[in-house]
Write a protein that holds these residues in place. Sequence first.
Motif, PDB file in Angstrom:
ATOM      1  N   VAL A   1     -12.976 -20.418  -2.981  1.00 36.81           N
ATOM      2  CA  VAL A   1     -11.583 -20.733  -2.641  1.00 36.81           C
ATOM      3  C   VAL A   1     -10.745 -19.460  -2.596  1.00 36.81           C
ATOM      4  N   ILE A   2     -10.908 -18.595  -3.578  1.00 34.28           N
ATOM      5  CA  ILE A   2     -10.150 -17.340  -3.593  1.00 34.28           C
ATOM      6  C   ILE A   2     -10.545 -16.462  -2.405  1.00 34.28           C
ATOM      7  N   ALA A   3     -11.844 -16.352  -2.144  1.00 36.11           N
ATOM      8  CA  ALA A   3     -12.314 -15.534  -1.015  1.00 36.11           C
ATOM      9  C   ALA A   3     -11.811 -16.086   0.312  1.00 36.11           C
ATOM     10  N   ARG A   4     -11.812 -17.391   0.463  1.00 37.56           N
ATOM     11  CA  ARG A   4     -11.312 -17.991   1.706  1.00 37.56           C
ATOM     12  C   ARG A   4      -9.827 -17.705   1.869  1.00 37.56           C
ATOM     13  N   GLY A   5      -9.060 -17.790   0.792  1.00 41.39           N
ATOM     14  CA  GLY A   5      -7.642 -17.461   0.856  1.00 41.39           C
ATOM     15  C   GLY A   5      -7.416 -16.022   1.281  1.00 41.39           C
TER      16      GLY A   5
ATOM     17  N   ASP B   1      -2.927 -35.044  -6.590  1.00 44.59           N
ATOM     18  CA  ASP B   1      -2.518 -35.905  -5.483  1.00 44.59           C
ATOM     19  C   ASP B   1      -3.427 -37.122  -5.559  1.00 44.59           C
ATOM     20  N   GLU B   2      -4.253 -37.310  -4.584  1.00 44.99           N
ATOM     21  CA  GLU B   2      -5.287 -38.330  -4.650  1.00 44.99           C
ATOM     22  C   GLU B   2      -6.514 -37.628  -5.218  1.00 44.99           C
ATOM     23  N   GLY B   3      -6.573 -37.559  -6.527  1.00 42.15           N
ATOM     24  CA  GLY B   3      -7.552 -36.747  -7.231  1.00 42.15           C
ATOM     25  C   GLY B   3      -6.930 -35.421  -7.625  1.00 42.15           C
ATOM     26  N   ILE B   4      -7.750 -34.545  -8.182  1.00 47.39           N
ATOM     27  CA  ILE B   4      -7.328 -33.196  -8.567  1.00 47.39           C
ATOM     28  C   ILE B   4      -8.251 -32.221  -7.853  1.00 47.39           C
ATOM     29  N   TYR B   5      -7.659 -31.228  -7.207  1.00 43.28           N
ATOM     30  CA  TYR B   5      -8.468 -30.272  -6.467  1.00 43.28           C
ATOM     31  C   TYR B   5      -7.797 -28.916  -6.424  1.00 43.28           C
ATOM     32  N   ILE B   6      -8.593 -27.911  -6.050  1.00 45.55           N
ATOM     33  CA  ILE B   6      -8.070 -26.563  -5.832  1.00 45.55           C
ATOM     34  C   ILE B   6      -8.151 -26.282  -4.338  1.00 45.55           C
ATOM     35  N   ILE B   7      -7.163 -25.513  -3.831  1.00 49.12           N
ATOM     36  CA  ILE B   7      -7.167 -25.149  -2.419  1.00 49.12           C
ATOM     37  C   ILE B   7      -6.842 -23.669  -2.273  1.00 49.12           C
ATOM     38  N   SER B   8      -7.329 -23.103  -1.177  1.00 49.92           N
ATOM     39  CA  SER B   8      -7.066 -21.698  -0.871  1.00 49.92           C
ATOM     40  C   SER B   8      -5.609 -21.515  -0.462  1.00 49.92           C
TER      41      SER B   8
ATOM     42  N   PRO C   1      -7.068 -25.559   4.737  1.00 46.15           N
ATOM     43  CA  PRO C   1      -7.527 -24.733   3.615  1.00 46.15           C
ATOM     44  C   PRO C   1      -8.854 -25.260   3.077  1.00 46.15           C
ATOM     45  N   LEU C   2      -9.541 -24.402   2.327  1.00 46.58           N
ATOM     46  CA  LEU C   2     -10.764 -24.818   1.649  1.00 46.58           C
ATOM     47  C   LEU C   2     -10.375 -25.614   0.412  1.00 46.58           C
ATOM     48  N   VAL C   3     -11.016 -26.749   0.206  1.00 47.84           N
ATOM     49  CA  VAL C   3     -10.692 -27.671  -0.879  1.00 47.84           C
ATOM     50  C   VAL C   3     -11.948 -27.974  -1.687  1.00 47.84           C
ATOM     51  N   PHE C   4     -11.819 -27.951  -3.034  1.00 45.34           N
ATOM     52  CA  PHE C   4     -12.871 -28.419  -3.928  1.00 45.34           C
ATOM     53  C   PHE C   4     -12.225 -29.318  -4.973  1.00 45.34           C
ATOM     54  N   TYR C   5     -12.794 -30.496  -5.165  1.00 44.74           N
ATOM     55  CA  TYR C   5     -12.297 -31.427  -6.179  1.00 44.74           C
ATOM     56  C   TYR C   5     -12.847 -31.071  -7.553  1.00 44.74           C
ATOM     57  N   SER C   6     -12.078 -31.428  -8.580  1.00 45.54           N
ATOM     58  CA  SER C   6     -12.553 -31.202  -9.946  1.00 45.54           C
ATOM     59  C   SER C   6     -13.748 -32.115 -10.223  1.00 45.54           C
ATOM     60  N   ASP C   7     -14.575 -31.684 -11.162  1.00 45.94           N
ATOM     61  CA  ASP C   7     -15.750 -32.471 -11.526  1.00 45.94           C
ATOM     62  C   ASP C   7     -15.359 -33.833 -12.104  1.00 45.94           C
TER      63      ASP C   7
END
Length: 132
Positions: free
Chosen positions: A12-16, A48-55, A65-71
């Motif tokens: 995510v950081i690299a994509r940003g 939002d609808e779940g918890i995630y990180i985005i670039s 943006p690149l998105v990954f949801y929390s485990d």
Amino acid sequence: MFTFPILAVHKVIARGEADAAANGGFRNPWYGTRPRQGEKPGLWLVGDEGIYIISNGELAGGQKPLVFYSDECHPKGDTDWWDYKHRHFGGDDGIEFIDADLLVPSFDRNFGITHPGIRLTENDISFSLITR
């Protein structure tokens, strides 16, 4: 607490950073209310609808943006995601900027970790390093 695979955080950081280089910088974490402040590498933790990180790099038209949801809190797969989000993030949607300079150095010093843990309280965000 919300956890993310360390590889996902790095991606995510690299994509940003790549988006910022290609499209003119980083998006302002305060939606432009504080121009030219906080526009640096990092990620956004979104509830939002779940918890995630985005670039956070600027995006070209139509790019996402690149998105990954929390485990622990993915709406497709975690049947209790809504309750978990409300208990650990709150009922409202929200977004918190996390500076890459706060995360990456701790990863580099702790080679055995697999996940950063992010815990929110009413006033603070805290981080822990987890090995699974």
